[in-house]
Motif scaffolding. Sequence first.
Motif, PDB file in Angstrom:
ATOM      1  N   LEU A 202      43.572 -17.862   0.716  1.00  0.00           N
ATOM      2  CA  LEU A 202      43.984 -16.515   1.083  1.00  0.00           C
ATOM      3  C   LEU A 202      45.281 -16.559   1.885  1.00  0.00           C
ATOM      4  CD1 LEU A 202      40.682 -14.715   2.170  1.00  0.00           C
ATOM      5  CD2 LEU A 202      41.772 -14.799  -0.084  1.00  0.00           C
ATOM      6  N   PRO A 203      46.257 -15.735   1.500  1.00  0.00           N
ATOM      7  CA  PRO A 203      47.497 -15.681   2.280  1.00  0.00           C
ATOM      8  C   PRO A 203      47.233 -15.171   3.697  1.00  0.00           C
ATOM      9  CG  PRO A 203      47.758 -14.616   0.126  1.00  0.00           C
ATOM     10  CD  PRO A 203      46.296 -14.860   0.320  1.00  0.00           C
ATOM     11  N   ALA A 204      48.106 -15.513   4.609  1.00  0.00           N
ATOM     12  CA  ALA A 204      47.995 -15.021   5.986  1.00  0.00           C
ATOM     13  C   ALA A 204      47.969 -13.505   5.987  1.00  0.00           C
ATOM     14  CB  ALA A 204      49.175 -15.527   6.812  1.00  0.00           C
ATOM     15  N   GLY A 205      47.088 -12.942   6.798  1.00  0.00           N
ATOM     16  CA  GLY A 205      46.946 -11.497   6.885  1.00  0.00           C
ATOM     17  C   GLY A 205      45.769 -10.956   6.112  1.00  0.00           C
ATOM     18  N   PHE A 206      45.172 -11.787   5.249  1.00  0.00           N
ATOM     19  CA  PHE A 206      44.005 -11.365   4.471  1.00  0.00           C
ATOM     20  C   PHE A 206      42.747 -12.006   5.032  1.00  0.00           C
ATOM     21  CE2 PHE A 206      47.426 -10.554   1.519  1.00  0.00           C
ATOM     22  CZ  PHE A 206      47.035  -9.366   0.905  1.00  0.00           C
ATOM     23  N   ARG A 207      41.639 -11.281   4.951  1.00  0.00           N
ATOM     24  CA  ARG A 207      40.334 -11.804   5.358  1.00  0.00           C
ATOM     25  C   ARG A 207      39.317 -11.503   4.259  1.00  0.00           C
ATOM     26  NH1 ARG A 207      41.602  -7.154   7.875  1.00  0.00           N
ATOM     27  NH2 ARG A 207      40.044  -5.480   8.053  1.00  0.00           N
ATOM     28  N   ALA A 208      38.460 -12.478   3.982  1.00  0.00           N
ATOM     29  CA  ALA A 208      37.453 -12.315   2.936  1.00  0.00           C
ATOM     30  C   ALA A 208      36.376 -11.340   3.397  1.00  0.00           C
ATOM     31  CB  ALA A 208      36.831 -13.658   2.589  1.00  0.00           C
ATOM     32  N   VAL A 209      35.986 -10.428   2.515  1.00  0.00           N
ATOM     33  CA  VAL A 209      34.933  -9.451   2.833  1.00  0.00           C
ATOM     34  C   VAL A 209      33.870  -9.379   1.751  1.00  0.00           C
ATOM     35  CG1 VAL A 209      36.443  -8.026   4.284  1.00  0.00           C
ATOM     36  CG2 VAL A 209      36.241  -7.524   1.826  1.00  0.00           C
ATOM     37  N   GLY A 210      33.949 -10.246   0.741  1.00  0.00           N
ATOM     38  CA  GLY A 210      32.936 -10.178  -0.302  1.00  0.00           C
ATOM     39  C   GLY A 210      33.264 -11.059  -1.485  1.00  0.00           C
ATOM     40  N   ARG A 211      32.506 -10.844  -2.552  1.00  0.00           N
ATOM     41  CA  ARG A 211      32.622 -11.673  -3.759  1.00  0.00           C
ATOM     42  C   ARG A 211      32.373 -10.805  -4.981  1.00  0.00           C
ATOM     43  NH1 ARG A 211      34.365 -17.077  -4.172  1.00  0.00           N
ATOM     44  NH2 ARG A 211      33.311 -17.428  -2.183  1.00  0.00           N
ATOM     45  N   VAL A 212      33.059 -11.130  -6.069  1.00  0.00           N
ATOM     46  CA  VAL A 212      32.875 -10.429  -7.336  1.00  0.00           C
ATOM     47  C   VAL A 212      31.786 -11.133  -8.144  1.00  0.00           C
ATOM     48  CG1 VAL A 212      33.982  -9.685  -9.482  1.00  0.00           C
ATOM     49  CG2 VAL A 212      35.285  -9.692  -7.345  1.00  0.00           C
ATOM     50  N   ALA A 213      30.912 -10.342  -8.774  1.00  0.00           N
ATOM     51  CA  ALA A 213      29.835 -10.870  -9.599  1.00  0.00           C
ATOM     52  C   ALA A 213      29.862 -10.170 -10.956  1.00  0.00           C
ATOM     53  CB  ALA A 213      28.481 -10.644  -8.915  1.00  0.00           C
ATOM     54  N   PRO A 214      29.189 -10.749 -11.976  1.00  0.00           N
ATOM     55  CA  PRO A 214      29.104 -10.048 -13.265  1.00  0.00           C
ATOM     56  C   PRO A 214      28.398  -8.705 -13.110  1.00  0.00           C
ATOM     57  CG  PRO A 214      28.387 -12.340 -13.461  1.00  0.00           C
ATOM     58  CD  PRO A 214      28.511 -12.054 -11.998  1.00  0.00           C
ATOM     59  N   ARG A 215      28.761  -7.739 -13.944  1.00  0.00           N
ATOM     60  CA  ARG A 215      28.130  -6.412 -13.859  1.00  0.00           C
ATOM     61  C   ARG A 215      26.698  -6.488 -14.395  1.00  0.00           C
ATOM     62  NH1 ARG A 215      30.847  -1.622 -12.726  1.00  0.00           N
ATOM     63  NH2 ARG A 215      29.343   0.053 -12.456  1.00  0.00           N
ATOM     64  N   GLU A 216      26.553  -6.740 -15.664  1.00  0.00           N
ATOM     65  CA  GLU A 216      25.237  -7.013 -16.280  1.00  0.00           C
ATOM     66  C   GLU A 216      24.125  -6.141 -15.718  1.00  0.00           C
ATOM     67  OE1 GLU A 216      24.618 -11.194 -15.824  1.00  0.00           O
ATOM     68  OE2 GLU A 216      26.240 -11.724 -17.217  1.00  0.00           O
ATOM     69  N   GLY A 217      24.388  -4.841 -15.613  1.00  0.00           N
ATOM     70  CA  GLY A 217      23.375  -3.918 -15.135  1.00  0.00           C
ATOM     71  C   GLY A 217      23.282  -3.806 -13.629  1.00  0.00           C
ATOM     72  N   ALA A 218      24.042  -4.597 -12.884  1.00  0.00           N
ATOM     73  CA  ALA A 218      24.017  -4.526 -11.421  1.00  0.00           C
ATOM     74  C   ALA A 218      24.772  -3.286 -10.947  1.00  0.00           C
ATOM     75  CB  ALA A 218      24.658  -5.773 -10.826  1.00  0.00           C
ATOM     76  N   PRO A 219      24.511  -2.830  -9.713  1.00  0.00           N
ATOM     77  CA  PRO A 219      25.299  -1.716  -9.170  1.00  0.00           C
ATOM     78  C   PRO A 219      26.767  -2.106  -9.059  1.00  0.00           C
ATOM     79  CG  PRO A 219      23.338  -2.145  -7.832  1.00  0.00           C
ATOM     80  CD  PRO A 219      23.468  -3.294  -8.779  1.00  0.00           C
ATOM     81  N   ALA A 220      27.625  -1.093  -9.039  1.00  0.00           N
ATOM     82  CA  ALA A 220      29.057  -1.372  -8.897  1.00  0.00           C
ATOM     83  C   ALA A 220      29.333  -2.100  -7.594  1.00  0.00           C
ATOM     84  CB  ALA A 220      29.853  -0.075  -8.966  1.00  0.00           C
ATOM     85  N   VAL A 221      28.694  -1.673  -6.513  1.00  0.00           N
ATOM     86  CA  VAL A 221      28.920  -2.270  -5.202  1.00  0.00           C
ATOM     87  C   VAL A 221      27.600  -2.442  -4.468  1.00  0.00           C
ATOM     88  CG1 VAL A 221      29.999  -1.968  -2.924  1.00  0.00           C
ATOM     89  CG2 VAL A 221      31.254  -1.323  -4.975  1.00  0.00           C
ATOM     90  N   THR A 222      27.429  -3.591  -3.843  1.00  0.00           N
ATOM     91  CA  THR A 222      26.311  -3.841  -2.944  1.00  0.00           C
ATOM     92  C   THR A 222      26.868  -4.327  -1.603  1.00  0.00           C
ATOM     93  OG1 THR A 222      26.092  -6.107  -3.787  1.00  0.00           O
ATOM     94  CG2 THR A 222      24.710  -4.407  -4.822  1.00  0.00           C
ATOM     95  N   VAL A 223      26.061  -4.230  -0.577  1.00  0.00           N
ATOM     96  CA  VAL A 223      26.419  -4.748   0.738  1.00  0.00           C
ATOM     97  C   VAL A 223      25.329  -5.721   1.162  1.00  0.00           C
ATOM     98  CG1 VAL A 223      26.858  -4.218   3.162  1.00  0.00           C
ATOM     99  CG2 VAL A 223      27.649  -2.644   1.383  1.00  0.00           C
ATOM    100  N   GLY A 224      25.711  -6.990   1.307  1.00  0.00           N
ATOM    101  CA  GLY A 224      24.715  -8.009   1.617  1.00  0.00           C
ATOM    102  C   GLY A 224      23.631  -8.093   0.555  1.00  0.00           C
ATOM    103  N   GLY A 225      23.997  -7.786  -0.692  1.00  0.00           N
ATOM    104  CA  GLY A 225      23.048  -7.845  -1.804  1.00  0.00           C
ATOM    105  C   GLY A 225      22.258  -6.575  -2.032  1.00  0.00           C
ATOM    106  N   ALA A 226      22.357  -5.605  -1.123  1.00  0.00           N
ATOM    107  CA  ALA A 226      21.566  -4.380  -1.231  1.00  0.00           C
ATOM    108  C   ALA A 226      22.415  -3.247  -1.807  1.00  0.00           C
ATOM    109  CB  ALA A 226      21.033  -3.972   0.137  1.00  0.00           C
ATOM    110  N   PRO A 227      21.886  -2.458  -2.727  1.00  0.00           N
ATOM    111  CA  PRO A 227      22.638  -1.313  -3.263  1.00  0.00           C
ATOM    112  C   PRO A 227      22.979  -0.316  -2.163  1.00  0.00           C
ATOM    113  CG  PRO A 227      20.686  -1.772  -4.591  1.00  0.00           C
ATOM    114  CD  PRO A 227      20.556  -2.596  -3.341  1.00  0.00           C
TER     115      PRO A 227
END
Length: 328
Positions: free
Chosen positions: A285-310
């Motif tokens: 990650l370039p300076a100034g950026f901080r990681a806040v999550g990860r991209v996963a396959p959609r495959e029926g999953a919600p568009a966005v989860t927080v800590g794995g929870a919808p």
Amino acid sequence: MTDPRAQTVGDLGERALLARILAVLGDASRAEVGPGDDAAVLSAPGGRIVVTTDTLVHGPDFRLAWSGGFDLGFKSAAVNLADVAAMGARPTALFVALALPDETTVGFVEDLARGLREACADLAPGCAVEGGDLTASDTLTIAVTAIGVLDGRPPVLRSGARPADVVAVAGELGAAARGLALLFDRFRDAEGRPVPVDAGALTAAERDNLAAQLRPRPPIALGPVAAGAGATAMMDVSDGLLLDATRLADASRVSIDLDAGMDADDLRGGEGHALLVCFPPEVRLPAGFRAVGRVAPREGAPAVTVGGAPVTGHLGWDPHRDWDAGRG
């Protein structure tokens, strides 16, 4: 002697008002043909340009009891510069249309021009106001179009995120939302009308939050940095992290899992104009950026989860619902 800044737009007229605005903007133009002709002429390194526009209207978008001319000029530039940066582009020009009530003072308009100039100088050196339009209106309206260049790189779109990408953010989350809540909670009278802000009644943290709302400072320079580092997707977080991450996930047909631990303002608060970026997992990650999550396959999953929870309910900023649309 009459204070020239106290003259009104109606007193001065369009030609003289334009001359005053151009005097404030100074000689920052980098165009082949800058302000003063029927249109500007810009060079476009790389052959492609990025264009965006945004409008601020008194009432739904700002209140004059809370925002001075400088604040409005700075903010109207910043929000457009952020959209250019979110494409991985470098801002090069702004075009500004002002619809002004006749009773608007010339001093206010000069302060607005000064805010535009300073936002360009501070956030996007080399960018300048290169033209625009003046007209009369009962409602003060500021419309800005921003131009940017890609410097030979492809644009970074919302639709490029891939499973296993790291989700990162640059800039502030939540502060602008806290600043807006502060205005509505503490600086209205018994009838709900806005009253001027008493800065002396604020803590240092509250002043910072208010500044994030009235005079945001998006990390404009980091848009091209992210593009150069290999970003796969990027967007401006203007409506809240959850809502904008949902838009990015839908455009890319993936699912995004955000880290747990962020508060409601960080997740759902709007108008912060941070950059939301996806990077391949092997990229540092370039300076100034901080990681806040990860991209996963959609495959029926919600568009966005927080800590794995919808996530459910109110996802982010909606100007038609979250801002009292009265004139104020």
